[in-house]
Scaffold this motif. Structure first.
Motif, PDB file in Angstrom:
ATOM      1  N   HIS A 122     -10.888 -23.785   1.530  1.00 22.27           N
ATOM      2  CA  HIS A 122     -11.515 -24.276   0.317  1.00 22.27           C
ATOM      3  C   HIS A 122     -11.268 -23.317  -0.846  1.00 22.27           C
ATOM      4  O   HIS A 122     -10.897 -22.148  -0.668  1.00 22.27           O
ATOM      5  N   SER A 123     -11.495 -23.809  -2.056  1.00 20.36           N
ATOM      6  CA  SER A 123     -11.203 -23.035  -3.260  1.00 20.36           C
ATOM      7  C   SER A 123     -12.048 -21.777  -3.374  1.00 20.36           C
ATOM      8  O   SER A 123     -11.636 -20.804  -4.023  1.00 20.36           O
ATOM      9  N   ASP A 124     -13.227 -21.772  -2.763  1.00 21.93           N
ATOM     10  CA  ASP A 124     -14.076 -20.573  -2.805  1.00 21.93           C
ATOM     11  C   ASP A 124     -13.697 -19.551  -1.743  1.00 21.93           C
ATOM     12  O   ASP A 124     -14.355 -18.515  -1.601  1.00 21.93           O
ATOM     13  N   GLY A 125     -12.627 -19.819  -0.980  1.00 20.24           N
ATOM     14  CA  GLY A 125     -12.164 -18.891   0.053  1.00 20.24           C
ATOM     15  C   GLY A 125     -12.669 -19.205   1.431  1.00 20.24           C
ATOM     16  O   GLY A 125     -12.188 -18.625   2.420  1.00 20.24           O
ATOM     17  N   ALA A 126     -13.632 -20.122   1.534  1.00 21.71           N
ATOM     18  CA  ALA A 126     -14.185 -20.465   2.843  1.00 21.71           C
ATOM     19  C   ALA A 126     -13.133 -21.149   3.712  1.00 21.71           C
ATOM     20  O   ALA A 126     -12.296 -21.910   3.213  1.00 21.71           O
ATOM     21  N   LEU A 127     -13.171 -20.843   5.010  1.00 20.78           N
ATOM     22  CA  LEU A 127     -12.255 -21.453   5.974  1.00 20.78           C
ATOM     23  C   LEU A 127     -13.063 -22.352   6.892  1.00 20.78           C
ATOM     24  O   LEU A 127     -13.934 -21.889   7.625  1.00 20.78           O
ATOM     25  N   GLU A 128     -12.792 -23.636   6.837  1.00 23.58           N
ATOM     26  CA  GLU A 128     -13.497 -24.614   7.666  1.00 23.58           C
ATOM     27  C   GLU A 128     -12.671 -24.911   8.912  1.00 23.58           C
ATOM     28  O   GLU A 128     -11.449 -25.104   8.832  1.00 23.58           O
ATOM     29  N   VAL A 129     -13.362 -24.937  10.074  1.00 22.14           N
ATOM     30  CA  VAL A 129     -12.700 -25.216  11.358  1.00 22.14           C
ATOM     31  C   VAL A 129     -13.385 -26.441  11.961  1.00 22.14           C
ATOM     32  O   VAL A 129     -14.369 -26.324  12.699  1.00 22.14           O
ATOM     33  N   PRO A 130     -12.898 -27.644  11.665  1.00 21.18           N
ATOM     34  CA  PRO A 130     -13.613 -28.855  12.087  1.00 21.18           C
ATOM     35  C   PRO A 130     -13.736 -29.022  13.597  1.00 21.18           C
ATOM     36  O   PRO A 130     -14.673 -29.670  14.077  1.00 21.18           O
ATOM     37  N   GLY A 131     -12.824 -28.439  14.371  1.00 23.11           N
ATOM     38  CA  GLY A 131     -12.815 -28.681  15.811  1.00 23.11           C
ATOM     39  C   GLY A 131     -13.770 -27.851  16.634  1.00 23.11           C
ATOM     40  O   GLY A 131     -13.939 -28.096  17.842  1.00 23.11           O
ATOM     41  N   GLU A 132     -14.428 -26.856  16.040  1.00 25.22           N
ATOM     42  CA  GLU A 132     -15.380 -26.036  16.804  1.00 25.22           C
ATOM     43  C   GLU A 132     -16.591 -26.879  17.201  1.00 25.22           C
ATOM     44  O   GLU A 132     -17.054 -27.726  16.426  1.00 25.22           O
ATOM     45  N   SER A 133     -17.131 -26.643  18.389  1.00 27.15           N
ATOM     46  CA  SER A 133     -18.256 -27.440  18.870  1.00 27.15           C
ATOM     47  C   SER A 133     -19.152 -26.596  19.765  1.00 27.15           C
ATOM     48  O   SER A 133     -18.830 -25.448  20.085  1.00 27.15           O
ATOM     49  N   VAL A 134     -20.278 -27.165  20.158  1.00 25.66           N
ATOM     50  CA  VAL A 134     -21.272 -26.467  20.972  1.00 25.66           C
ATOM     51  C   VAL A 134     -21.641 -27.349  22.159  1.00 25.66           C
ATOM     52  O   VAL A 134     -21.824 -28.566  22.017  1.00 25.66           O
ATOM     53  N   THR A 135     -21.760 -26.746  23.333  1.00 30.95           N
ATOM     54  CA  THR A 135     -22.196 -27.466  24.517  1.00 30.95           C
ATOM     55  C   THR A 135     -23.280 -26.676  25.230  1.00 30.95           C
ATOM     56  O   THR A 135     -23.735 -25.633  24.749  1.00 30.95           O
ATOM     57  N   ASP A 136     -23.704 -27.186  26.348  1.00 28.72           N
ATOM     58  CA  ASP A 136     -24.641 -26.511  27.242  1.00 28.72           C
ATOM     59  C   ASP A 136     -23.805 -25.942  28.389  1.00 28.72           C
ATOM     60  O   ASP A 136     -23.315 -26.700  29.232  1.00 28.72           O
ATOM     61  N   PRO A 137     -23.583 -24.622  28.445  1.00 32.42           N
ATOM     62  CA  PRO A 137     -22.684 -24.067  29.459  1.00 32.42           C
ATOM     63  C   PRO A 137     -23.175 -24.256  30.884  1.00 32.42           C
ATOM     64  O   PRO A 137     -22.370 -24.351  31.814  1.00 32.42           O
TER      65      PRO A 137
END
Length: 385
Positions: A122-137
């Motif tokens: 993004h223009s503010d320098g932020a890096l977005e990673v859409p594929g990251e997710s959370v589960t119950d290990p």
């Protein structure tokens, strides 16, 4: 009288890596016995993992760990969907705060591109990673174990391996209850104890030490769940403290990275909790004065000078290591399991084509009781004994 059992492969260790390996082998027609020392599965490093399923966007291109993370990502969705494992597909963001952090984020973006992981800058320098997710290990491990049983393999708990020796073409694993399991190959996926299991077979080629990661669990401010994983900009020594939503609507912050020698010290240090709280206050000022609803510590099986030892044992033919698997083991488990199948085949075990995946019954031992982030902490505090 010693009871003998025969199998193609023995898997030592009932964390997510060992269970995933047992499933991959059983689906390829191998007779498998999984031996877990604890009274339940996922009661060590797996059960105190963050639960974040990483894309590998920040992993070093070309390393084995990266290769297996990326391969697991190709395999994971079909497995999780088939077994009904809960996943929060929320994505993540890295927000640099100054020029130095922006330069580090530039490098993260380059790594992501090299690893062919989709990211958005993004223009503010932020890096977005859409594929990251959370589960119950824990739920993930138990679901895999149910599929292991459905595929015809055996899962045993309270089955610590006390001796490991070669007898002709076979390896013999002697269990604490006096039974023996003879197999063509043994997979050492014993986590924190992987170096001790290797030493039973005369292999002292690596050493495992616990890297403690402490976490704090909070109610979300205003009762509004966190929308995305907040990833820190890593430093030269640590990936830092992240803040992430949990499946039960809370948010968790951590981990720290404290190296120690005691493999049985699961306590949360005062200074560790303070470190996490300080990082949370930086990232989410609205939580600066909030009291955590829970805390827990995980012990990651770090290797002394080694990482991701997924290989044959040189001193002991037939023994295959899956050792020094750090916190990314949850993410990479399916890729590691596939690699282990190739190594087991090289050790002389005949494997067939991969059969279908079927959900199965609950595995023996302790089930998933309450939020996953509290299960292992309660166990190591004495409630599970």
């Amino acid at each position: 009288m010693v009871s003998d059992q025969h199998s193609d492969v023995v898997v030592v260790g009932g964390g997510v890596v060992g269970v995933a390996a047992a499933l991959a082998l059983a689906r390829r027609g191998a007779a498998v016995v999984l031996l877990e020392a604890e009274p339940g599965l996922a009661l060590q490093a797996t059960g105190t993992n963050s639960g974040v399923l990483h894309t590998g966007f920040d992993s070093t291109p070309g390393e084995l760990e990266t290769e297996l993370i990326l391969r697991a990502a190709e395999l994971r969705d079909a497995v999780l969907d088939r077994l009904g494992v809960p996943v929060l597909r929320c994505g993540a963001v890295v927000v640099p705060r100054d020029a130095v952090e922006r330069a580090v984020t530039d490098d993260l973006e380059r790594r992501a591109r090299a690893n062919r992981v989709h990211v958005v800058r993004h223009s503010d320098g932020a890096l977005e990673v859409p594929g990251e997710s959370v589960t119950d290990p824990v739920a993930l491990t138990l679901a895999l174990a149910g599929a292991v049983i459905a595929a015809g393999a055996e899962v045993r708990v309270n089955a610590a391996v006390r001796a490991l020796r070669r007898d002709g073409e076979h390896l013999v694993a002697e269990v604490a209850d006096g039974t023996q399991v003879r197999a063509r190959a043994v997979i050492n996926a014993a986590g924190l104890r992987a170096d001790e299991v290797a030493a039973l077979a005369g292999d002292k080629s690596f050493r495992i030490f616990p890297r403690k990661g402490e976490f704090l669990v909070f109610d979300p401010p205003g009762g509004v769940p966190l929308e995305r994983i907040l990833l820190p900009v890593p430093s030269a020594t640590t990936k830092g403290v992240l803040v992430f939503p949990t499946l039960d609507g809370r948010l968790t912050a951590g981990p720290t990275a404290h190296d120690q020698e005691d493999k049985d010290d699961w306590s949360v240090r005062t200074e560790g909790a303070a470190q996490v709280r300080a990082k949370v206050a930086e990232r989410m000022p609205e939580l600066a004065d909030a009291e955590p609803v829970a805390s827990y510590a995980g012990l990651r099986p770090a290797g002394a000078g080694v990482n991701y030892v997924v290989a044959h044992s040189a001193p002991c033919p037939g023994l295959v290591h899956a050792a020094a698997i750090r916190s990314t083991g949850l993410t990479a488990a399916l890729g590691i399991a596939e690699r282990l199948c190739s190594l087991v085949a090289e050790a002389g075990v005949q494997l067939g084509p991969e059969a279908g995946l079927e959900p199965g019954p609950s595995p023996p031992g302790l089930g998933a009781d309450g939020p996953w982030w509290g299960r292992t902490a309660r166990f190591h505090a004495g409630a599970g004994t």
